[in-house]
Design an enzyme around this catalytic site. Sequence first.
Site, mmCIF file in Angstrom:
data_model
loop_
_atom_site.group_PDB
_atom_site.id
_atom_site.type_symbol
_atom_site.label_atom_id
_atom_site.label_comp_id
_atom_site.label_asym_id
_atom_site.label_seq_id
_atom_site.Cartn_x
_atom_site.Cartn_y
_atom_site.Cartn_z
ATOM 1 N N PRO A 1 -5.522 0.967 -3.972
ATOM 2 C CA PRO A 1 -4.589 2.040 -3.661
ATOM 3 C C PRO A 1 -4.894 3.335 -4.424
ATOM 4 O O PRO A 1 -5.328 3.310 -5.575
ATOM 5 C CB PRO A 1 -3.239 1.484 -4.098
ATOM 6 N N LYS B 1 -0.578 -5.196 -6.049
ATOM 7 C CA LYS B 1 -2.003 -5.030 -6.358
ATOM 8 C C LYS B 1 -2.159 -5.016 -7.879
ATOM 9 O O LYS B 1 -1.266 -4.540 -8.586
ATOM 10 C CB LYS B 1 -2.547 -3.710 -5.792
ATOM 11 N N ILE C 1 -5.727 0.046 1.441
ATOM 12 C CA ILE C 1 -6.183 -0.921 2.434
ATOM 13 C C ILE C 1 -5.107 -1.991 2.584
ATOM 14 O O ILE C 1 -4.637 -2.542 1.593
ATOM 15 C CB ILE C 1 -7.512 -1.574 1.993
#
Length: 118
Positions: free
Chosen positions: A2, A33, A65
Amino acid sequence: MPFLELETSLPAAQLPQGLAGKLCSAAAAILSKPEERINVTVKSDLPMVVGGSAAPCAQLLVSSIAVVGTAEQNRGHSAKFFEFLTKELGLGADRILIRFYPLEPWQIGKKGTVMTFL
């Protein structure tokens, strides 16, 4: 991987100490994440207008993503990022905007290649 870009009209001296690190930690929790995958940029003192007003404001751009690709995902992320930003920046929710950009692995370069091949 990110990427977060926080842009604000607030002066740097008015931002909380360690804001980039705090945003990194918050983003890791919000987006599920690891922190070592999060990239944060904070830009202050910018001339900005939100909703026709030059009153203090901010916008957050979140690119990643797989985790910002649907309205359902982003509704949950938005609520959590707004909670963080209103608290840390002292701005009302009406003075903050968030833009979500889904990325594909081939759009991120790293280590001389793209994420597709890592």
